[in-house]
Design a protein around this motif. Structure first.
Motif, PDB file in Angstrom:
ATOM      1  N   VAL A 196     -22.255  18.865 -20.708  1.00  0.00           N
ATOM      2  CA  VAL A 196     -23.230  19.847 -21.189  1.00  0.00           C
ATOM      3  C   VAL A 196     -24.464  19.856 -20.299  1.00  0.00           C
ATOM      4  CG1 VAL A 196     -24.838  20.378 -23.071  1.00  0.00           C
ATOM      5  CG2 VAL A 196     -22.448  19.817 -23.583  1.00  0.00           C
ATOM      6  N   ASN A 197     -24.972  18.700 -19.976  1.00  0.00           N
ATOM      7  CA  ASN A 197     -26.189  18.646 -19.167  1.00  0.00           C
ATOM      8  C   ASN A 197     -25.973  19.197 -17.764  1.00  0.00           C
ATOM      9  OD1 ASN A 197     -28.096  17.714 -21.008  1.00  0.00           O
ATOM     10  ND2 ASN A 197     -27.561  15.560 -20.682  1.00  0.00           N
ATOM     11  N   GLU A 198     -24.813  18.949 -17.202  1.00  0.00           N
ATOM     12  CA  GLU A 198     -24.523  19.501 -15.874  1.00  0.00           C
ATOM     13  C   GLU A 198     -24.414  21.017 -15.943  1.00  0.00           C
ATOM     14  OE1 GLU A 198     -21.227  19.153 -12.232  1.00  0.00           O
ATOM     15  OE2 GLU A 198     -21.110  17.807 -13.964  1.00  0.00           O
ATOM     16  N   TYR A 199     -23.762  21.505 -16.977  1.00  0.00           N
ATOM     17  CA  TYR A 199     -23.566  22.948 -17.114  1.00  0.00           C
ATOM     18  C   TYR A 199     -24.888  23.670 -17.362  1.00  0.00           C
ATOM     19  CZ  TYR A 199     -21.359  27.350 -18.464  1.00  0.00           C
ATOM     20  OH  TYR A 199     -20.978  28.676 -18.529  1.00  0.00           O
ATOM     21  N   LEU A 200     -25.729  23.080 -18.201  1.00  0.00           N
ATOM     22  CA  LEU A 200     -26.972  23.735 -18.572  1.00  0.00           C
ATOM     23  C   LEU A 200     -28.094  23.546 -17.553  1.00  0.00           C
ATOM     24  CD1 LEU A 200     -27.291  23.104 -22.427  1.00  0.00           C
ATOM     25  CD2 LEU A 200     -26.508  25.158 -21.240  1.00  0.00           C
ATOM     26  N   ALA A 201     -27.922  22.659 -16.613  1.00  0.00           N
ATOM     27  CA  ALA A 201     -28.998  22.366 -15.651  1.00  0.00           C
ATOM     28  C   ALA A 201     -29.533  23.628 -14.968  1.00  0.00           C
ATOM     29  CB  ALA A 201     -28.534  21.338 -14.632  1.00  0.00           C
ATOM     30  N   PRO A 202     -28.693  24.485 -14.386  1.00  0.00           N
ATOM     31  CA  PRO A 202     -29.248  25.688 -13.738  1.00  0.00           C
ATOM     32  C   PRO A 202     -29.858  26.674 -14.734  1.00  0.00           C
ATOM     33  CG  PRO A 202     -26.830  25.727 -13.713  1.00  0.00           C
ATOM     34  CD  PRO A 202     -27.242  24.363 -14.164  1.00  0.00           C
ATOM     35  N   ILE A 203     -29.326  26.750 -15.936  1.00  0.00           N
ATOM     36  CA  ILE A 203     -29.882  27.626 -16.969  1.00  0.00           C
ATOM     37  C   ILE A 203     -31.273  27.139 -17.363  1.00  0.00           C
ATOM     38  CG2 ILE A 203     -29.617  28.365 -19.383  1.00  0.00           C
ATOM     39  CD1 ILE A 203     -26.586  28.375 -18.920  1.00  0.00           C
ATOM     40  N   ARG A 204     -31.395  25.830 -17.549  1.00  0.00           N
ATOM     41  CA  ARG A 204     -32.701  25.266 -17.906  1.00  0.00           C
ATOM     42  C   ARG A 204     -33.709  25.436 -16.778  1.00  0.00           C
ATOM     43  NH1 ARG A 204     -29.712  19.928 -20.401  1.00  0.00           N
ATOM     44  NH2 ARG A 204     -29.571  20.659 -22.569  1.00  0.00           N
TER      45      ARG A 204
ATOM     46  N   ASN B 277     -28.498  21.497 -36.677  1.00  0.00           N
ATOM     47  CA  ASN B 277     -27.356  20.756 -36.135  1.00  0.00           C
ATOM     48  C   ASN B 277     -26.893  21.296 -34.790  1.00  0.00           C
ATOM     49  OD1 ASN B 277     -26.200  23.194 -36.791  1.00  0.00           O
ATOM     50  ND2 ASN B 277     -24.610  22.347 -38.120  1.00  0.00           N
ATOM     51  N   SER B 278     -27.770  22.031 -34.127  1.00  0.00           N
ATOM     52  CA  SER B 278     -27.379  22.698 -32.884  1.00  0.00           C
ATOM     53  C   SER B 278     -28.083  22.081 -31.680  1.00  0.00           C
ATOM     54  CB  SER B 278     -27.708  24.190 -32.964  1.00  0.00           C
ATOM     55  OG  SER B 278     -29.092  24.375 -33.172  1.00  0.00           O
ATOM     56  N   ILE B 279     -27.559  22.411 -30.511  1.00  0.00           N
ATOM     57  CA  ILE B 279     -28.177  21.977 -29.257  1.00  0.00           C
ATOM     58  C   ILE B 279     -28.716  23.221 -28.568  1.00  0.00           C
ATOM     59  CG2 ILE B 279     -27.793  20.913 -27.005  1.00  0.00           C
ATOM     60  CD1 ILE B 279     -25.507  19.339 -28.376  1.00  0.00           C
ATOM     61  N   ALA B 280     -30.025  23.350 -28.529  1.00  0.00           N
ATOM     62  CA  ALA B 280     -30.652  24.528 -27.941  1.00  0.00           C
ATOM     63  C   ALA B 280     -30.424  24.567 -26.440  1.00  0.00           C
ATOM     64  CB  ALA B 280     -32.150  24.530 -28.240  1.00  0.00           C
ATOM     65  N   LEU B 281     -30.301  25.785 -25.918  1.00  0.00           N
ATOM     66  CA  LEU B 281     -30.160  25.935 -24.466  1.00  0.00           C
ATOM     67  C   LEU B 281     -31.382  25.369 -23.750  1.00  0.00           C
ATOM     68  CD1 LEU B 281     -28.752  29.587 -24.256  1.00  0.00           C
ATOM     69  CD2 LEU B 281     -27.485  27.433 -24.318  1.00  0.00           C
ATOM     70  N   ALA B 282     -32.520  25.408 -24.428  1.00  0.00           N
ATOM     71  CA  ALA B 282     -33.762  24.927 -23.822  1.00  0.00           C
ATOM     72  C   ALA B 282     -33.998  23.438 -24.031  1.00  0.00           C
ATOM     73  CB  ALA B 282     -34.939  25.715 -24.395  1.00  0.00           C
ATOM     74  N   ALA B 283     -33.098  22.768 -24.733  1.00  0.00           N
ATOM     75  CA  ALA B 283     -33.266  21.327 -24.959  1.00  0.00           C
ATOM     76  C   ALA B 283     -33.236  20.574 -23.629  1.00  0.00           C
ATOM     77  CB  ALA B 283     -32.155  20.813 -25.870  1.00  0.00           C
TER      78      ALA B 283
ATOM     79  N   ARG C 178     -31.647  38.113 -33.963  1.00  0.00           N
ATOM     80  CA  ARG C 178     -32.933  37.996 -34.645  1.00  0.00           C
ATOM     81  C   ARG C 178     -33.715  36.845 -34.021  1.00  0.00           C
ATOM     82  NH1 ARG C 178     -33.031  37.688 -40.852  1.00  0.00           N
ATOM     83  NH2 ARG C 178     -31.551  35.996 -40.590  1.00  0.00           N
ATOM     84  N   PRO C 179     -35.011  37.013 -33.791  1.00  0.00           N
ATOM     85  CA  PRO C 179     -35.818  35.942 -33.199  1.00  0.00           C
ATOM     86  C   PRO C 179     -36.235  34.918 -34.253  1.00  0.00           C
ATOM     87  CG  PRO C 179     -37.169  37.885 -33.506  1.00  0.00           C
ATOM     88  CD  PRO C 179     -35.779  38.273 -33.927  1.00  0.00           C
ATOM     89  N   THR C 180     -35.297  34.056 -34.603  1.00  0.00           N
ATOM     90  CA  THR C 180     -35.558  33.040 -35.630  1.00  0.00           C
ATOM     91  C   THR C 180     -35.498  31.632 -35.057  1.00  0.00           C
ATOM     92  OG1 THR C 180     -33.209  33.117 -36.234  1.00  0.00           O
ATOM     93  CG2 THR C 180     -34.716  34.481 -37.524  1.00  0.00           C
ATOM     94  N   GLY C 181     -35.601  31.523 -33.748  1.00  0.00           N
ATOM     95  CA  GLY C 181     -35.551  30.210 -33.105  1.00  0.00           C
ATOM     96  C   GLY C 181     -34.776  30.287 -31.808  1.00  0.00           C
ATOM     97  N   ARG C 182     -34.793  29.208 -31.081  1.00  0.00           N
ATOM     98  CA  ARG C 182     -34.136  29.185 -29.778  1.00  0.00           C
ATOM     99  C   ARG C 182     -32.618  29.251 -29.913  1.00  0.00           C
ATOM    100  NH1 ARG C 182     -37.723  24.575 -26.522  1.00  0.00           N
ATOM    101  NH2 ARG C 182     -39.550  25.908 -26.217  1.00  0.00           N
TER     102      ARG C 182
END
Length: 359
Positions: free
Chosen positions: A308-316, A228-234, A38-42
C-alpha cells in the motif's frame, strides 16, 4: 459478444455495460460521464479501487468527465457541515492526487451552480412520494443516519442526483449494482420530462464496475464514518499503524478464501491490487497468499503495508505538491465551476423554453 454474456447468466445491465465498454474504446468522445462524492471526509482505499481509479481510466481514454463535489447534500450531516470548506478542499486534493486532470475534466461544486439546483423543482414534479420513498439508496441513508430525525432533504436525493446527471446531459454514469435503482429513477425523470415537454435530456446508461469489495480494518464495510478506512492522504506511518491493528483470524497459514476468511481475503486482495507487475497487470490474491504461506498474520500485514505504501507514494507526493499552492487549488475549482455554470444555465434555458413559461 452479447449472446455469449447472456449465456453466462449475466444481467441485462451487465450485458449493456460490456457493450458500452466496447463503444468507449471505439469512440470515447461520444460519452460524457457524471460522477462524484459528498465532501464528508478524506477519500480512502475503498473509494480508490472502487470508483476513483475507473474515473481516471475513463478520462485518460478521452471521455468528457464531470466530477461533482456534492456539498449541498452534506446539509443532512450537520456535524460535518461545520467544516465544509475544508472538506471540499480535501476532496479536490484527493481528486488531483489520483490523476483527475483539470485540463481534461471538470471538477465543480453543487453550491456554485444555481441553475443545476433549480432543476430540482420540475424534476420533483415528475416523481411520486412513493417512488422516492421506496428508493433503496434513500432507505439505506435513512437506516444509517446518525440523527434522531431524518430531514425532508433526504427524500430529494434521487431527484437531486437526477439534476446532477442531467444538467450537463451526461449519458454515462459509473455505478455499482446496488446503485442501479437510483440511476433508473434518473432515466424515468428524463423520459417523463421528454414525453411531457419535448426532448431535452438523454436517458443515461449505467456503466457497471467490477470494483473489488475491500473491508475496513475492523472486518466490516470500509467507510469514512466507521473509522476503519485508510485515507489516501494518510502517511506511511499512519498506514502501518492502521494495518497493524487490522482484523484477521487465528489460522496461521495464509490462504485466499473470501467466504470462510473474509478479513484475510480482503487484505490479500488489497496487496494484490497494489502490486503491479511490469506488464501493468495486478497480481492475484492467491499468488500473494502462496508467497506468505505459513508465515502468519504478521507477515501478511507487513506485505500489505509495504504494498500500500509503495502504491500510494506517488499519489501522496502529488497531493502534497497541490496542497502547497492553495491559490492554484481555488482557481481549479473556479474554472470547473464556471464551466458547470455555463452548461447548467444553457440547460435550464432549454427546460424553461420546453415548459413554455410554466417554470
Amino acid at each position: 459478444m452479447t449472446t455469449t454474456l447472456q449465456t453466462l447468466g449475466l444481467s441485462a445491465a451487465q450485458v449493456r455495460s460490456a457493450k458500452l465498454e466496447e463503444l468507449i474504446s471505439q469512440d470515447p468522445t461520444q460519452f460524457r460521464v457524471l460522477t462524484g462524492d459528498r465532501p464528508t471526509g478524506r477519500l480512502h482505499l475503498g473509494h480508490y479501487f472502487g470508483t476513483l481509479h475507473n474515473r481516471v481510466r475513463l478520462q485518460n481514454l478521452g471521455v468528457d468527465l464531470f466530477v461533482l463535489i456534492a456539498d449541498y447534500q452534506v446539509l443532512t450531516d450537520r456535524d460535518i457541515a461545520d467544516n465544509l470548506a475544508e472538506h471540499v478542499e480535501d476532496l479536490t486534493l484527493d481528486y488531483l492526487a489520483i490523476g483527475v486532470d483539470p485540463a481534461r475534466s471538470t471538477i465543480f461544486t453543487h453550491s456554485a451552480v444555481p441553475a443545476l439546483n433549480q432543476l430540482l423543482l420540475p424534476f420533483l414534479s415528475l416523481v411520486s412520494v412513493a417512488e422516492l420513498n421506496r428508493n433503496p439508496t434513500v432507505k439505506d441513508e435513512i437506516a444509517h443516519s446518525r440523527q434522531a430525525a431524518v430531514s425532508g432533504l433526504m427524500f430529494t436525493y434521487p431527484a437531486h442526483q437526477a439534476a446532477d446527471i442531467l444538467f450537463c446531459k451526461a449519458n454515462l454514469v459509473p455505478v455499482g449494482q446496488d446503485q442501479l435503482p437510483h440511476l433508473e429513477l434518473t432515466r424515468t425523470i428524463a423520459r417523463r420530462f421528454n414525453d411531457r415537454y419535448g426532448t431535452v435530456f438523454p436517458q443515461p446508461d449505467a456503466l457497471l464496475s467490477n470494483a473489488p469489495l475491500l473491508l475496513g480494518t475492523d472486518g466490516t464495510k470500509m467507510s469514512k464514518s466507521r473509522g476503519n478506512s485508510i485515507a489516501l492522504a494518510a502517511t506511511a506511518d499512519e498506514t502501518a499503524r492502521l494495518l497493524k491493528g487490522a482484523k484477521t483470524d487465528s489460522e496461521r497459514h495464509i490462504a485466499y478464501d473470501p467466504i470462510a476468511r473474509p478479513e484475510v481475503a480482503s487484505l490479500l486482495l488489497l496487496a494484490a491490487l497494489c502490486q503491479q507487475q511490469e506488464s501493468g497487470q495486478q497480481r492475484t490474491p492467491e499468488r500473494v497468499a502462496a508467497e506468505i504461506g505459513a508465515a502468519g498474520a504478521a507477515a501478511l500485514k507487513k506485505t500489505v503495508t509495504e504494498s500500500v505504501n509503495e502504491y500510494l507514494a506517488p499519489i501522496r507526493a502529488r497531493r502534497a505538491e497541490y496542497a502547497k499552492d492553495r491559490a492554484q487549488l481555488h482557481q481549479i475549482l473556479r474554472t470547473g465551476n464556471e464551466r458547470a455554470i455555463d452548461i447548467a444555465n444553457a440547460t435550464l434555458a432549454q427546460v424553461r423554453t420546453a415548459m413554455k413559461g410554466a417554470y
